[in-house]
Design a protein around this motif. Sequence first.
Motif, short mmCIF file in Angstrom:
data_model
loop_
_atom_site.label_atom_id
_atom_site.label_comp_id
_atom_site.label_asym_id
_atom_site.label_seq_id
_atom_site.Cartn_x
_atom_site.Cartn_y
_atom_site.Cartn_z
N GLN A 190 19.72 -34.17 -35.11
CA GLN A 190 18.72 -33.40 -34.38
C GLN A 190 19.31 -32.26 -33.56
OE1 GLN A 190 15.19 -33.89 -34.59
NE2 GLN A 190 16.09 -34.93 -36.36
N ALA A 191 20.62 -32.21 -33.43
CA ALA A 191 21.25 -31.19 -32.61
C ALA A 191 20.93 -29.77 -33.09
CB ALA A 191 22.76 -31.40 -32.57
N SER A 192 20.72 -29.62 -34.38
CA SER A 192 20.42 -28.29 -34.94
C SER A 192 19.01 -28.20 -35.49
CB SER A 192 21.43 -27.96 -36.04
OG SER A 192 21.37 -28.94 -37.09
N SER A 193 18.15 -29.17 -35.13
CA SER A 193 16.79 -29.18 -35.67
C SER A 193 15.89 -28.22 -34.90
CB SER A 193 16.20 -30.60 -35.58
OG SER A 193 15.88 -30.91 -34.24
N ALA A 194 14.75 -27.92 -35.47
CA ALA A 194 13.80 -27.02 -34.82
C ALA A 194 13.24 -27.63 -33.55
CB ALA A 194 12.66 -26.69 -35.79
N MET A 195 13.18 -28.97 -33.48
CA MET A 195 12.64 -29.64 -32.30
C MET A 195 13.54 -29.46 -31.10
SD MET A 195 10.02 -31.28 -31.31
CE MET A 195 9.51 -32.21 -29.88
N GLY A 196 14.86 -29.52 -31.30
CA GLY A 196 15.80 -29.33 -30.22
C GLY A 196 15.75 -30.44 -29.18
N GLU A 197 16.38 -30.16 -28.03
CA GLU A 197 16.40 -31.18 -26.96
C GLU A 197 15.04 -31.24 -26.28
OE1 GLU A 197 16.34 -30.05 -23.47
OE2 GLU A 197 15.92 -28.17 -24.48
N LEU A 198 14.91 -32.16 -25.33
CA LEU A 198 13.60 -32.51 -24.81
C LEU A 198 12.84 -31.38 -24.13
CD1 LEU A 198 11.59 -34.87 -24.32
CD2 LEU A 198 12.76 -35.29 -22.15
N TYR A 199 13.41 -30.77 -23.13
CA TYR A 199 12.63 -29.92 -22.25
C TYR A 199 12.48 -28.46 -22.69
CZ TYR A 199 12.51 -33.72 -18.85
OH TYR A 199 12.28 -34.91 -18.22
N CYS A 200 13.44 -27.95 -23.42
CA CYS A 200 13.40 -26.52 -23.76
C CYS A 200 13.50 -26.24 -25.25
CB CYS A 200 14.52 -25.78 -23.03
SG CYS A 200 14.46 -25.99 -21.23
N GLY A 201 13.75 -27.27 -26.04
CA GLY A 201 13.89 -27.08 -27.48
C GLY A 201 15.20 -26.43 -27.87
N CYS A 202 16.20 -26.49 -26.99
CA CYS A 202 17.50 -25.89 -27.28
C CYS A 202 18.27 -26.71 -28.32
CB CYS A 202 18.35 -25.80 -26.02
SG CYS A 202 17.64 -24.84 -24.68
N LYS A 203 19.01 -26.02 -29.14
CA LYS A 203 19.94 -26.70 -30.05
C LYS A 203 21.23 -26.94 -29.29
CE LYS A 203 17.90 -24.51 -34.13
NZ LYS A 203 18.13 -23.67 -35.32
N TRP A 204 22.05 -27.86 -29.81
CA TRP A 204 23.30 -28.18 -29.15
C TRP A 204 24.33 -28.64 -30.16
CZ3 TRP A 204 19.25 -31.60 -29.39
CH2 TRP A 204 19.51 -32.91 -29.77
N THR A 205 25.56 -28.71 -29.74
CA THR A 205 26.63 -29.28 -30.56
C THR A 205 27.15 -30.52 -29.85
OG1 THR A 205 28.26 -27.83 -29.49
CG2 THR A 205 27.34 -27.08 -31.58
N TRP A 206 27.47 -31.54 -30.62
CA TRP A 206 27.94 -32.79 -30.03
C TRP A 206 29.37 -32.64 -29.51
CZ3 TRP A 206 24.52 -36.20 -28.78
CH2 TRP A 206 23.36 -36.39 -29.55
N VAL A 207 29.63 -33.27 -28.40
CA VAL A 207 30.97 -33.27 -27.80
C VAL A 207 31.29 -34.69 -27.36
CG1 VAL A 207 32.43 -32.40 -25.95
CG2 VAL A 207 30.71 -30.90 -26.98
N GLY A 208 32.39 -35.24 -27.83
CA GLY A 208 32.78 -36.58 -27.42
C GLY A 208 31.86 -37.65 -28.00
N LYS A 209 31.82 -38.81 -27.33
CA LYS A 209 31.07 -39.94 -27.84
C LYS A 209 29.57 -39.75 -27.78
CE LYS A 209 34.54 -43.52 -26.83
NZ LYS A 209 34.79 -44.80 -26.10
N SER A 210 29.08 -39.07 -26.74
CA SER A 210 27.63 -38.94 -26.61
C SER A 210 27.18 -37.66 -25.91
CB SER A 210 27.05 -40.14 -25.84
OG SER A 210 27.57 -40.17 -24.51
N GLY A 211 28.13 -36.77 -25.62
CA GLY A 211 27.79 -35.55 -24.91
C GLY A 211 27.43 -34.41 -25.84
N GLY A 212 27.07 -33.29 -25.25
CA GLY A 212 26.73 -32.13 -26.05
C GLY A 212 26.86 -30.84 -25.26
N ARG A 213 27.00 -29.73 -25.99
CA ARG A 213 27.06 -28.40 -25.38
C ARG A 213 25.86 -27.60 -25.86
NH1 ARG A 213 30.33 -25.67 -22.38
NH2 ARG A 213 31.83 -27.38 -22.41
N VAL A 214 25.08 -27.11 -24.91
CA VAL A 214 23.83 -26.41 -25.20
C VAL A 214 24.10 -25.02 -25.79
CG1 VAL A 214 21.76 -25.41 -24.14
CG2 VAL A 214 22.60 -27.64 -23.37
#
Length: 319
Positions: free
Chosen positions: A41-65
């Motif tokens: 879902q990091a690159s999906s059209a839905m994006g993250e919860l509040y703003c619909g931003c895409k992100w890249t995964w970092v580490g075990k569970s983090g991400g960079r917007v």
Amino acid sequence: MMKLLYAFALSIAAIPAAFASPPATFTEAKVVAKQKIYQDQASSAMGELYCGCKWTWVGKSGGRVDPKSCGYETRKLQTRAERTEWEHIVPAWTFGHQRQCWQNGGREQCVDADPTFRAMEANLFNLYPSVGEVNGDRSNFNYGMVSGVSPQYGQCTTKVDFQQKTAEPRNEVKGLVARTTFYMFDRYKLNMSRQQQQVLMAWDKQYPVSAWEKQRDQRIAAIMGHHNPFVTGERKWTLGYAPQGAGAVASNVPVKTVPKPTLASAVEGGSVIGNRNSHVYHLASGCPGYAQVAQKNQVAFGTEAEALAAGYRKAGNCK
């Protein structure tokens, strides 16, 4: 993209039964959520919860917007604006304040002494990646309609009213947060204000279940062992709805009245002993590890059902 989605779906369907159980801690839940629910879902059209931003995964569970993907502009906190964080749709503060353990020692006390709180904190239905800054600004505010507030995050349409302590998420997720909130309050028998019920009921009606919300529910159910009935349509929240409390696995008594579990008391009571580090439980009969759990790591349960509901699994060497 279609091949990726198909492969991901197969990985969910192929989860071994031994792993199809709720994560035991918030830390574990974040890793499971990344691997089994939001990996694609990091690159999906839905994006993250509040703003619909895409992100890249970092580490075990983090991400960079990726702020350009959603037109995000930092309001104040640049460091948090650059990363994703795991939002509790129903804040830990909200459900924690309805537990006696919170009054006796806050979140740390609840994590240490209350299996129902630990289950709530690690519940995958209640977790969603979000821009860290918005997650921080939302804090423990209730959801509601916000008026008279200028755009705070560039093109992101989520708004936070700091004076009224209210957050209004973007339209695309209003139905999802409403049905998630209904689920949490129903499953853990929480009390919701009349005003909050009315707002969320309106969003539930105005923003029906989307294809992604159904898919998300299926992915989570494969791990949690049950669906969100407010997504599947099995239940409908109405004003004055009486929560059922299926997930309330322990009585909510003052922590100071609960004796510290010891192996001796557990043996006398015929209880199940859990290891708070491994989240494995042992039975007095047929489990070699029952007498080997260090006292500081012991968690006593009255039944296997309580242990399972708290996210523990049975030791593999039990006969």
